[in-house]
Structures are given as structure tokens and as C-alpha cells.
Design a protein around this motif. Structure first.
Motif, mmCIF file in Angstrom:
data_model
loop_
_atom_site.group_PDB
_atom_site.id
_atom_site.type_symbol
_atom_site.label_atom_id
_atom_site.label_comp_id
_atom_site.label_asym_id
_atom_site.label_seq_id
_atom_site.Cartn_x
_atom_site.Cartn_y
_atom_site.Cartn_z
ATOM 1 N N GLY A 33 0.811 -1.206 0.000
ATOM 2 C CA GLY A 33 0.000 0.000 0.000
ATOM 3 C C GLY A 33 0.845 1.255 0.000
ATOM 4 N N LEU A 34 1.901 1.257 0.799
ATOM 5 C CA LEU A 34 2.797 2.412 0.836
ATOM 6 C C LEU A 34 3.517 2.568 -0.502
ATOM 7 N N GLU A 35 3.849 1.447 -1.140
ATOM 8 C CA GLU A 35 4.501 1.516 -2.448
ATOM 9 C C GLU A 35 3.549 2.036 -3.517
ATOM 10 N N VAL A 36 2.258 1.723 -3.399
ATOM 11 C CA VAL A 36 1.268 2.282 -4.318
ATOM 12 C C VAL A 36 1.247 3.803 -4.183
ATOM 13 N N ILE A 37 1.240 4.290 -2.942
ATOM 14 C CA ILE A 37 1.252 5.742 -2.701
ATOM 15 C C ILE A 37 2.532 6.361 -3.262
ATOM 16 N N GLU A 38 3.663 5.718 -3.026
ATOM 17 C CA GLU A 38 4.940 6.211 -3.547
ATOM 18 C C GLU A 38 4.912 6.297 -5.072
ATOM 19 N N LEU A 45 0.719 9.213 -11.132
ATOM 20 C CA LEU A 45 -0.337 8.299 -11.557
ATOM 21 C C LEU A 45 -1.527 8.357 -10.606
ATOM 22 N N GLU A 46 -2.715 8.148 -11.153
ATOM 23 C CA GLU A 46 -3.896 8.033 -10.320
ATOM 24 C C GLU A 46 -3.962 6.628 -9.725
ATOM 25 N N ALA A 47 -4.683 6.519 -8.614
ATOM 26 C CA ALA A 47 -4.748 5.246 -7.890
ATOM 27 C C ALA A 47 -5.221 4.096 -8.781
ATOM 28 N N ASP A 48 -6.184 4.354 -9.664
ATOM 29 C CA ASP A 48 -6.753 3.296 -10.487
ATOM 30 C C ASP A 48 -5.792 2.774 -11.554
ATOM 31 N N ARG A 49 -4.671 3.463 -11.746
ATOM 32 C CA ARG A 49 -3.693 3.004 -12.744
ATOM 33 C C ARG A 49 -2.569 2.183 -12.122
ATOM 34 N N ILE A 50 -2.635 1.972 -10.810
ATOM 35 C CA ILE A 50 -1.600 1.209 -10.112
ATOM 36 C C ILE A 50 -2.242 -0.037 -9.523
ATOM 37 N N HIS A 51 -1.696 -1.199 -9.853
ATOM 38 C CA HIS A 51 -2.276 -2.464 -9.407
ATOM 39 C C HIS A 51 -1.231 -3.283 -8.658
ATOM 40 N N VAL A 52 -1.713 -4.035 -7.695
ATOM 41 C CA VAL A 52 -0.867 -4.916 -6.894
ATOM 42 C C VAL A 52 -1.240 -6.352 -7.202
ATOM 43 N N THR A 53 -0.237 -7.196 -7.364
ATOM 44 C CA THR A 53 -0.479 -8.627 -7.539
ATOM 45 C C THR A 53 0.389 -9.386 -6.543
ATOM 46 N N ALA A 64 5.497 -2.771 -15.829
ATOM 47 C CA ALA A 64 4.963 -1.558 -16.448
ATOM 48 C C ALA A 64 4.155 -1.984 -17.664
ATOM 49 N N GLY A 65 2.871 -1.630 -17.665
ATOM 50 C CA GLY A 65 2.001 -1.990 -18.774
ATOM 51 C C GLY A 65 1.906 -0.855 -19.783
ATOM 52 N N ALA A 128 -6.567 6.147 1.283
ATOM 53 C CA ALA A 128 -5.798 7.337 1.671
ATOM 54 C C ALA A 128 -5.260 8.064 0.450
ATOM 55 N N LEU A 129 -4.808 7.307 -0.545
ATOM 56 C CA LEU A 129 -4.299 7.917 -1.770
ATOM 57 C C LEU A 129 -5.400 8.686 -2.487
ATOM 58 N N ARG A 130 -6.576 8.090 -2.578
ATOM 59 C CA ARG A 130 -7.685 8.767 -3.254
ATOM 60 C C ARG A 130 -8.140 10.016 -2.486
ATOM 61 N N GLN A 131 -8.100 9.961 -1.155
ATOM 62 C CA GLN A 131 -8.466 11.133 -0.353
ATOM 63 C C GLN A 131 -7.467 12.258 -0.542
ATOM 64 N N GLY A 132 -6.193 11.898 -0.685
ATOM 65 C CA GLY A 132 -5.156 12.904 -0.868
ATOM 66 C C GLY A 132 -4.916 13.710 0.394
#
Length: 201
Positions: A33-38, A45-53, A64-65, A128-132
């Protein structure tokens, strides 16, 4: 079983040797989650463009897609020396400090979608990322306090995401005005997290 995980079990990471705090963050998926924010901040990038697997083998570290549907993967041994070298030497590349990846060795890679019911910290990070504003700092502060309390044996494993959720929803979020303001929000989040944790211990 996950809810009742002990400190010893949560620290027993199968592929990485990390410090206690990061290892617990790995067990809750807060590290992702912290890496998504980073990634959102670093690459705009917006939150919806970052995915975790979920990739248990820890060999593919990033993907990178591209618009044509192809992906480039960053693959290497599971050792943080190489990412640190990238950060220090970019854009240059020098021989790596870890063994070269052996493509002749037979291996299997698996990838799974993360279960946000089992790993609510990841969902909280996206929220949290979406709230900003100060929300990511609030979440980070609460998580650091909760993980410290868990490692000290004061709370259970499942109290970590519970604390994070409560503090993220109760500490007022707003625009980041300055570093001093952000530090003040961080301090307030920690105070409220400690109060919540004391009631649980």
C-alpha cells in the motif's frame, strides 16, 4: 488463522530478510500500500492506474504496462541491494551486487489478486491515496504505532488494520500546507493511535 497470527509467525517471511517493521508491513500488505502511494507521487499516476499482484516467489519486482497490451518486467534476485544501487547510480548501470539471474534454472511464477478482506491495509492505502491531502501521512503514522504495539506484544495482529482504519477515519484530513503542518498532523495521528491502542492492550 491470520487474525490470530503471533509475532513470531508474522516475522517469518519466506523469501525476504527485512527488519521487523517492514516484515510486519509485508504480512499485512501495508508495504505494498505504501509503495502504491509512492508510485502515485513519483510517477504522477492516479490510484486506479496502479495495481498490486501477489507473487510469492518474489522474483518479479515490478511491471509496467503499455497501451499495446505488452508489459516490461523488472526481474532480479530478491535482494534490496540492487534497487538501492539503481537509486544511487541512475541513470548509469554497473555490474550488480547480487548474482545474475539464472534463466537456465527451472522455476514457476504465480500471480494472484490480493484479497482485501484478508489484507485490509492495502485497501486503506488506496483509500488514503484517493483522499489525498494529509490522509497518507495519517495512515502511515497510525500504522507505525500499531506495528510497534504488535511487536511489543500489546495488541493482536488483526488490531493493526483496525487501528489504521479508525485513525484514518477520525483524524481530520486536509490539504498539506507545509512540512511543519504535515508533521503536526503526523503527531496528532500518533497520539490518537496510542490512545486507541492502549484501550486494546
Amino acid at each position: 488463522r491470520l487474525r490470530a497470527a503471533t509475532v513470531h509467525e508474522a516475522l517469518n517471511h519466506p523469501t525476504w530478510k527485512m527488519g521487523p517493521k517492514i516484515t510486519i508491513d509485508s504480512a499485512t500488505l501495508m508495504n505494498k500500500g505504501l509503495e502504491v502511494i509512492e508510485a502515485a507521487v513519483l510517477f504522477g499516476l492516479e490510484a486506479d492506474r496502479i495495481h498490486v499482484t501477489i507473487h510469492p516467489q518474489s522474483q518479479v519486482h515490478a511491471m509496467a504496462g503499455f497501451t499495446d497490451g505488452t508489459y516490461q518486467l523488472q526481474v532480479c534476485a530478491n535482494d534490496m541491494k540492487l534497487p538501492i544501487q539503481y537509486a544511487l547510480l541512475w541513470p548509469e548501470r554497473l555490474p550488480g551486487p547480487v548474482p545474475t539471474y539464472d534463466w537456465d534454472q527451472a522455476r514457476t511464477w504465480t500471480f494472484e489478486t490480493p484479497d482485501l478482506t484478508r489484507f485490509p491495509c492495502l485497501g486503506l492505502a488506496y483509500s488514503a491515496l484517493r483522499q489525498g491531502g494529509t490522509a497518507p501521512a495519517i495512515l502511515n503514522a497510525a500504522n507505525e504505532e500499531a506495528v510497534a504495539a504488535f511487536l511489543a506484544g500489546h495488541i493482536g495482529f488483526w488490531d493493526i488494520p483496525s487501528c489504521n482504519e479508525v485513525i484514518l477515519s477520525t483524524v481530520p484530513n486536509g490539504p498539506v500546507e507545509s512540512l511543519a503542518h504535515l508533521m503536526a498532523v503526523d503527531a496528532e495521528a500518533r497520539v490518537q493511535a496510542r490512545r486507541w491502542l492502549e484501550q486494546r492492550s
